[in-house]
Design an enzyme around this catalytic site. Structure first.
Site, PDB file in Angstrom:
ATOM      1  N   LYS A 182       0.888  -1.170   0.000  1.00 50.38           N
ATOM      2  CA  LYS A 182       0.000   0.000   0.000  1.00 50.38           C
ATOM      3  C   LYS A 182       0.922   1.214   0.000  1.00 50.38           C
ATOM      4  CE  LYS A 182      -1.696   3.018   2.108  1.00 50.38           C
ATOM      5  NZ  LYS A 182      -1.384   4.426   1.746  1.00 50.38           N
ATOM      6  N   PRO A 183       1.141   1.828  -1.197  1.00 45.38           N
ATOM      7  CA  PRO A 183       2.047   2.983  -1.234  1.00 45.38           C
ATOM      8  C   PRO A 183       1.363   4.226  -0.673  1.00 45.38           C
ATOM      9  CG  PRO A 183       1.138   2.579  -3.425  1.00 45.38           C
ATOM     10  CD  PRO A 183       0.544   1.532  -2.519  1.00 45.38           C
ATOM     11  N   GLU A 258       9.352   0.728  10.924  1.00 45.83           N
ATOM     12  CA  GLU A 258      10.396   1.743  10.697  1.00 45.83           C
ATOM     13  C   GLU A 258       9.709   3.081  10.872  1.00 45.83           C
ATOM     14  OE1 GLU A 258      13.465   1.137  10.371  1.00 45.83           O
ATOM     15  OE2 GLU A 258      13.496  -0.975   9.852  1.00 45.83           O
ATOM     16  N   CYS A 292      13.670  10.289   7.467  1.00 46.01           N
ATOM     17  CA  CYS A 292      13.574   9.884   8.872  1.00 46.01           C
ATOM     18  C   CYS A 292      14.934   9.966   9.546  1.00 46.01           C
ATOM     19  CB  CYS A 292      13.040   8.465   8.952  1.00 46.01           C
ATOM     20  SG  CYS A 292      13.968   7.347   7.891  1.00 46.01           S
ATOM     21  N   GLU A 389       9.850  15.977  14.716  1.00 49.30           N
ATOM     22  CA  GLU A 389      10.485  15.817  13.411  1.00 49.30           C
ATOM     23  C   GLU A 389      10.164  17.036  12.559  1.00 49.30           C
ATOM     24  OE1 GLU A 389       8.984  12.021  11.854  1.00 49.30           O
ATOM     25  OE2 GLU A 389      10.987  11.694  11.076  1.00 49.30           O
TER      26      GLU A 389
HETATM   27  P1  NAD Z   1       2.416   8.424   7.692  1.00 53.30           P
HETATM   28  O1  NAD Z   1       2.569   7.613   8.925  1.00 53.30           O
HETATM   29  O2  NAD Z   1       1.442   9.531   7.699  1.00 53.30           O
HETATM   30  O3  NAD Z   1       2.017   7.492   6.474  1.00 53.30           O
HETATM   31  C1  NAD Z   1       2.751   6.346   6.129  1.00 53.30           C
HETATM   32  C2  NAD Z   1       1.855   5.368   5.416  1.00 53.30           C
HETATM   33  O4  NAD Z   1       0.838   4.924   6.318  1.00 53.30           O
HETATM   34  C3  NAD Z   1       1.132   5.938   4.206  1.00 53.30           C
HETATM   35  O5  NAD Z   1       1.113   4.964   3.200  1.00 53.30           O
HETATM   36  C4  NAD Z   1      -0.279   6.195   4.739  1.00 53.30           C
HETATM   37  O6  NAD Z   1      -1.259   6.123   3.763  1.00 53.30           O
HETATM   38  C5  NAD Z   1      -0.435   5.048   5.713  1.00 53.30           C
HETATM   39  N1  NAD Z   1      -1.429   5.292   6.763  1.00 53.30           N
HETATM   40  C6  NAD Z   1      -1.766   6.469   7.348  1.00 53.30           C
HETATM   41  N2  NAD Z   1      -2.726   6.268   8.282  1.00 53.30           N
HETATM   42  C7  NAD Z   1      -2.982   4.937   8.296  1.00 53.30           C
HETATM   43  C8  NAD Z   1      -3.857   4.104   9.057  1.00 53.30           C
HETATM   44  N3  NAD Z   1      -4.667   4.603   9.989  1.00 53.30           N
HETATM   45  N4  NAD Z   1      -3.838   2.781   8.812  1.00 53.30           N
HETATM   46  C9  NAD Z   1      -3.030   2.269   7.890  1.00 53.30           C
HETATM   47  N5  NAD Z   1      -2.172   2.995   7.135  1.00 53.30           N
HETATM   48  C10 NAD Z   1      -2.146   4.314   7.337  1.00 53.30           C
HETATM   49  O7  NAD Z   1       3.892   8.912   7.321  1.00 53.30           O
HETATM   50  P2  NAD Z   1       4.343   9.803   6.083  1.00 53.30           P
HETATM   51  O8  NAD Z   1       3.935  11.203   6.358  1.00 53.30           O
HETATM   52  O9  NAD Z   1       3.946   9.182   4.783  1.00 53.30           O
HETATM   53  O10 NAD Z   1       5.936   9.651   6.174  1.00 53.30           O
HETATM   54  C11 NAD Z   1       6.701  10.397   7.028  1.00 53.30           C
HETATM   55  C12 NAD Z   1       7.050   9.598   8.266  1.00 53.30           C
HETATM   56  O11 NAD Z   1       7.692   8.372   7.896  1.00 53.30           O
HETATM   57  C13 NAD Z   1       8.029  10.308   9.156  1.00 53.30           C
HETATM   58  O12 NAD Z   1       7.657  10.186  10.498  1.00 53.30           O
HETATM   59  C14 NAD Z   1       9.341   9.560   8.909  1.00 53.30           C
HETATM   60  O13 NAD Z   1      10.269   9.650   9.945  1.00 53.30           O
HETATM   61  C15 NAD Z   1       8.853   8.193   8.694  1.00 53.30           C
HETATM   62  N6  NAD Z   1       9.855   7.401   7.960  1.00 53.30           N
HETATM   63  C16 NAD Z   1      10.545   6.453   8.643  1.00 53.30           C
HETATM   64  C17 NAD Z   1      11.505   5.709   7.982  1.00 53.30           C
HETATM   65  C18 NAD Z   1      12.267   4.649   8.718  1.00 53.30           C
HETATM   66  O14 NAD Z   1      12.859   3.814   8.052  1.00 53.30           O
HETATM   67  N7  NAD Z   1      12.294   4.627  10.034  1.00 53.30           N
HETATM   68  C19 NAD Z   1      11.773   5.933   6.633  1.00 53.30           C
HETATM   69  C20 NAD Z   1      11.048   6.932   5.967  1.00 53.30           C
HETATM   70  C21 NAD Z   1      10.080   7.654   6.660  1.00 53.30           C
END
Ligand code: NAD
Length: 485
Positions: A182-183, A258, A292, A389
Site C-alpha cells: 500500500k504505497p 520503521e 527519517c 520531526e
Molecule cells: P504516515 O505515517 O502519515 O504514512 C505512512 C503510510 O501509512 C502511508 O502509506 C499512509 O497512507 C499510511 N497510513 C496512514 N494512516 C494509516 C492508518 N490509519 N492505517 C493504515 N495505514 C495508514 O507517514 P508519512 O507522512 O507518509 O511519512 C513520514 C514519516 O515516515 C516520518 O515520520 C518519517 O520519519 C517516517 N519514515 C521512517 C523511515 C524509517 O525507516 N524509520 C523511513 C522513511 C520515513
C-alpha cells in the site's frame, strides 16, 4: 506546464492485482499532484476494502507455490528486476521527481539505492540456512529450519517512493513470501511502475500486488483482521505505527516498524570542521530534509559554534531551489501544502520565541510547495522544533559545553533512529557511539544508509531491521524439529 505524458503513458494507473492492472471495484480514482507546481499529473485507481480482499486472495493463492519455488529461481527473478530497474533509471528517477519533488540527481541516487535491495536480497535468497545439533541428553537431534512467514502487507511513506518499497519487497520475495504493497497517497506511481517491471522480470501473478488507496484505515484495517495475512511491515510516522501495532494484536501478526526519528548531529571541538559542515549539509538537506534519518538537531561544541554556523549558513543559504527536474536545482519543493505549513509553524514559533535566523525562514510565495533553505541558531529550550520531526530544509543549531551534556541532550527524546557525530578522537568515537541511544550511528559522516547494513531504530523509532543479512529474518519463521533417528 512541462509535458510528462510520454513517461506517464508507461505507468500503469490501475490497481496491480494478480499480475495485471485493473480498475478498482468502485471505479473511483484519485489525483497525483506535482508538488513543484501544484498541477495534477494523472490519477490512479482508489482501492476499496473489496479490492484489498481481492489482493489478499491472490497473495494467499500464490503463497504455497512461491514458497516452493526453488530459491535460485526466486533469486533470478529478483536479479532480473534489479537489472530492469537499473536499465530504466531515467524513467524511475523522473517519475519520483515529478510525484515527490526531490531533485533528479537525488532521484537517480534513490534508483541506485532502491534497486540495490533487489540485488542484495537476490543474493540472500540462496543463503537461508538453519542449524542442527545433538540434544545435550544425547537423546535425538535438534533440527532448526527457516520458513517463509506467509502473505505480508507493506505500507510505505512518500519520502522514498522506490526504496521504502524495495527494502520490504526484496527480502519478502527472497524468503518466499507474497506481498501486498500500500504505497503512500502522494506517491503511488513509482510502486505501480515497479509492479510492471516485476511482471516483465517473470514474477508469477499474485506474488506482488500494489493497492493505492485514500481509505488506508479501512482497507488496512480489514486486511489486518484477515487470518490469511501473516505479517505487516510499516514505514511511516510513529503515530500511525502505534495504531498498527495495536491492530496487529488481533491476529498476532509479525510486525516490522520503521518509524519517525529526531536525529542529533553532534560536532565536537576536535572535529574537522570542513568535513562536519559537509556532513551536516548531507544529513540535513538530503531529500529536502524529508528523511527519517535527517539531522533534526545540530548540537555544536560552543568553542567552534560560531565558525561552524557561519560556514553552514553560507552553504545552505546558497542552495538553489526550484522544480527538481530543472538544471542546477539542489532543493525541490516539500511534498504538499500540509507538510509546508507544518514546517512553517515550527519555524515561526521558534523565531517568535527568540531564535536567530541566519538564512531563510519563510515559505516561498507562488506555485508549488517550496520553503526557503533555513538555518536557525539560539533556539530557546522547550521549542517544539527541538523535539518534533521537522521534515523540511531547516537546520536548527544549539550549543553545548561538555561531552556529557551533548550525550544527555542527544538522548533526551522518545526517538532512537539515527545519530551522527564528528570527532578526530578514536577514544571519543567509541565512547560516544556506545552512549548514544540510536539504532544507527554515523561517525564522521552524514549519510549512513546502505542496503548491506541493518537499518532500524530503537525506542519509539521502531522494531526490527531492514537490509543487511538481518533484513531477511523479518520474513522467516523459525521451526524446531525434534528428531529421533
Ligand atoms: P504516515 O505515517 O502519515 O504514512 C505512512 C503510510 O501509512 C502511508 O502509506 C499512509 O497512507 C499510511 N497510513 C496512514 N494512516 C494509516 C492508518 N490509519 N492505517 C493504515 N495505514 C495508514 O507517514 P508519512 O507522512 O507518509 O511519512 C513520514 C514519516 O515516515 C516520518 O515520520 C518519517 O520519519 C517516517 N519514515 C521512517 C523511515 C524509517 O525507516 N524509520 C523511513 C522513511 C520515513
Amino acid at each position: 506546464m512541462t509535458d510528462f505524458s510520454d513517461l506517464l503513458s508507461k505507468v500503469p494507473t490501475g490497481l496491480w492485482i494478480d499480475g495485471g492492472s485493473r480498475d478498482g471495484e468502485s471505479g473511483n480514482r484519485f489525483d497525483v499532484v506535482n508538488p513543484a507546481t501544484g498541477e495534477v499529473l494523472t490519477s490512479v485507481a482508489n482501492a476499496s476494502v473489496a479490492d484489498g480482499d481481492a489482493a489478499l486472495t491472490s497473495a494467499a493463492v500464490a503463497q504455497s507455490s512461491w514458497a516452493a519455488t526453488p530459491p535460485r529461481e526466486r533469486s533470478m527473478i529478483l536479479r532480473r528486476a534489479w537489472e530492469l530497474v537499473v536499465e530504466r533509471t531515467e524513467d524511475f528517477a523522473l517519475l519520483m521527481t515529478i510525484e515527490m519533488g526531490k531533485t533528479l540527481p537525488e532521484s537517480r541516487g534513490e534508483v541506485t539505492y532502491g534497486a540495490e535491495f533487489l540485488r542484495w536480497f537476490s543474493e540472500e535468497a540462496v543463503r537461508v540456512g538453519g542449524r542442527t545439533a545433538t540434544a545435550p541428553s544425547g537423546n535425538g537431534r535438534i533440527l532448526v529450519t527457516k520458513e517463509p512467514v506467509g502473505p505480508c502487507l507493506a505500507i510505505t511513506p512518500w519520502n522514498f517512493p522506490l526504496a521504502m518499497g524495495t527494502r520490504k519487497i526484496g527480502p519478502a520475495l527472497a524468503a518466499g513470501c507474497t506481498m501486498i504493497v500500500k504505497p503512500a497517497e502522494d506517491t503511488p506511481l513509482t510502486m505501480l511502475l515497479l509492479a510492471q517491471v516485476f511482471a516483465d522480470a517473470g514474477l508469477p501473478p499474485g506474488v506482488l500486488s500494489v493497492v493505492p488507496t485514500l481509505d488506508a484505515p479501512n482497507v488496512i484495517g480489514a486486511l489486518m483482521k484477515d487470518r490469511r495475512l501473516r505479517k505487516v511491515s510499516f514505514t511511516g510516522s510513529t503515530q500511525v505505527g502505534k495504531k498498527l501495532i495495536e491492530q496487529s494484536a488481533d491476529q498476532v501478526l509479525r510486525t516490522s516498524m520503521e518509524l519517525g526519528g529526531n536525529a542529533p548531529f553532534i560536532v565536537f571541538d576536535d572535529a574537522d570542521i570542513d568535513a562536519a559542515v559537509d556532513g551536516a549539509l548531507a544529513a540535513k538537506m538530503r531529500n529536502g530534509g524529508e528523511a527519517c534519518t535527517a539531522a533534526n538537531r545540530l548540537l555544536v561544541h560552543n568553542p567552534i559554534r560560531a565558525e561552524f554556523t557561519k560556514a553552514l549558513a553560507a552553504r545552505i543559504g546558497a542552495t538553489k531551489y526550484g522544480p527538481g527536474y530543472d538544471d542546477g536545482v539542489a532543493l525541490g519543493p516539500l511534498i504538499n501544502a500540509k507538510q509546508r505549513n507544518s514546517v512553517a509553524a515550527l519555524v515561526d514559533e521558534a523565531v517568535t520565541a527568540g531564535a536567530h535566523v541566519h538564512t531563510g525562514g519563510k515559505s516561498v510565495e507562488g506555485a508549488g510547495f517550496f520553503f526557503e533553505p533555513t538555518v536557525l541558531d539560539d533556539v530557546p529550550a522547550g521549542q517544539r522544533i527541538l523535539s518534533e520531526e521537522i521534515f523540511g530544509p531547516v537546520a536548527v543549531i544549539t550549543g553545548f559545553d561538555t561531552e556529557e551534556e551533548a550525550i544527555e541532550r542527544a538522548n533526551a527524546t522518545d526517538y532512537g533512529l539515527a545519530a551522527y557525530f564528528f570527532t578526530k578522537s578514536l577514544d571519543r568515537a567509541l565512547r560516544v557511539s556506545s552512549a548514544l541511544e540510536a539504532g544507527m550511528v554515523g561517525v564522521n559522516r552524514g549519510v549512513i544508509s546502505d542496503p548491506a547494513a541493518p537499518f532500524g531504530g530503537v525506542k519509539q523509532s521502531g522494531l526490527g531491521s531492514e537490509g543487511g543479512s538481518e533484513g531477511i529474518e523479518e520474513y522467516l519463521n523459525t521451526k524446531y524439529i525434534a528428531l529421533t533417528p
